[in-house]
Write a protein that holds these residues in place. Structure first.
Motif, PDB file in Angstrom:
ATOM      1  N   TYR A 129       6.144  -0.861  -3.921  1.00 57.70           N
ATOM      2  CA  TYR A 129       6.011   0.072  -5.038  1.00 57.70           C
ATOM      3  C   TYR A 129       4.987  -0.430  -6.053  1.00 57.70           C
ATOM      4  CZ  TYR A 129       7.362   3.180  -8.869  1.00 57.70           C
ATOM      5  OH  TYR A 129       7.349   4.092  -9.874  1.00 57.70           O
ATOM      6  N   SER A 130       5.010  -1.722  -6.352  1.00 58.39           N
ATOM      7  CA  SER A 130       4.056  -2.262  -7.320  1.00 58.39           C
ATOM      8  C   SER A 130       2.625  -2.193  -6.774  1.00 58.39           C
ATOM      9  CB  SER A 130       4.413  -3.693  -7.715  1.00 58.39           C
ATOM     10  OG  SER A 130       4.328  -4.547  -6.603  1.00 58.39           O
ATOM     11  N   LYS A 131       2.453  -2.466  -5.483  1.00 63.79           N
ATOM     12  CA  LYS A 131       1.122  -2.358  -4.886  1.00 63.79           C
ATOM     13  C   LYS A 131       0.621  -0.916  -4.951  1.00 63.79           C
ATOM     14  CE  LYS A 131       1.444  -6.259  -1.744  1.00 63.79           C
ATOM     15  NZ  LYS A 131       1.517  -6.709  -0.340  1.00 63.79           N
ATOM     16  N   LYS A 132       1.524   0.036  -4.710  1.00 65.11           N
ATOM     17  CA  LYS A 132       1.153   1.448  -4.771  1.00 65.11           C
ATOM     18  C   LYS A 132       0.689   1.812  -6.179  1.00 65.11           C
ATOM     19  CE  LYS A 132       3.253   5.987  -4.619  1.00 65.11           C
ATOM     20  NZ  LYS A 132       4.528   6.685  -4.646  1.00 65.11           N
ATOM     21  N   LEU A 133       1.445   1.373  -7.202  1.00 64.81           N
ATOM     22  CA  LEU A 133       1.077   1.674  -8.582  1.00 64.81           C
ATOM     23  C   LEU A 133      -0.234   1.004  -8.970  1.00 64.81           C
ATOM     24  CD1 LEU A 133       4.454   1.491 -10.506  1.00 64.81           C
ATOM     25  CD2 LEU A 133       3.152   3.510  -9.886  1.00 64.81           C
ATOM     26  N   ILE A 134      -0.434  -0.232  -8.556  1.00 68.70           N
ATOM     27  CA  ILE A 134      -1.678  -0.948  -8.864  1.00 68.70           C
ATOM     28  C   ILE A 134      -2.861  -0.222  -8.251  1.00 68.70           C
ATOM     29  CG2 ILE A 134      -2.975  -3.068  -8.396  1.00 68.70           C
ATOM     30  CD1 ILE A 134      -0.250  -4.553  -8.746  1.00 68.70           C
ATOM     31  N   ASN A 135      -2.710   0.234  -7.014  1.00 73.72           N
ATOM     32  CA  ASN A 135      -3.796   0.977  -6.363  1.00 73.72           C
ATOM     33  C   ASN A 135      -4.086   2.286  -7.089  1.00 73.72           C
ATOM     34  OD1 ASN A 135      -4.201  -0.981  -4.405  1.00 73.72           O
ATOM     35  ND2 ASN A 135      -2.778  -0.032  -2.966  1.00 73.72           N
ATOM     36  N   GLU A 136      -3.035   2.967  -7.553  1.00 74.05           N
ATOM     37  CA  GLU A 136      -3.246   4.208  -8.307  1.00 74.05           C
ATOM     38  C   GLU A 136      -3.998   3.930  -9.611  1.00 74.05           C
ATOM     39  OE1 GLU A 136       0.409   6.296  -9.016  1.00 74.05           O
ATOM     40  OE2 GLU A 136       0.851   6.472  -6.867  1.00 74.05           O
TER      41      GLU A 136
END
Length: 56
Positions: free
Chosen positions: A44-51
């Motif tokens: 989830y954190s990787k997804k948010l960072i990419n966004e």
């Protein structure tokens, strides 16, 4: 318990003991949001960072 009406709005006065008792009951009914496992949190954190990175 005392009821008041000020500017067409109704209010209730409680003793401090009753107020704290109500707060305690409300806190016991509160349930935290779903917690993530470590793997889910990382994904989830990787997804948010990419966004966030793609916004700039």
């Amino acid at each position: 318990m005392t009821h008041l009406t000020i500017n067409k709005k109704k209010y209730v006065l409680l003793s401090e003991e009753n107020y704290q008792e109500l707060q305690k009951k409300a806190a016991l009914k509160w349930k935290p949001e779903k917690t993530f496992s470590v793997e889910e949190a990382r994904a989830y954190s990787k997804k948010l960072i990419n966004e966030w990175a793609s916004e700039k």
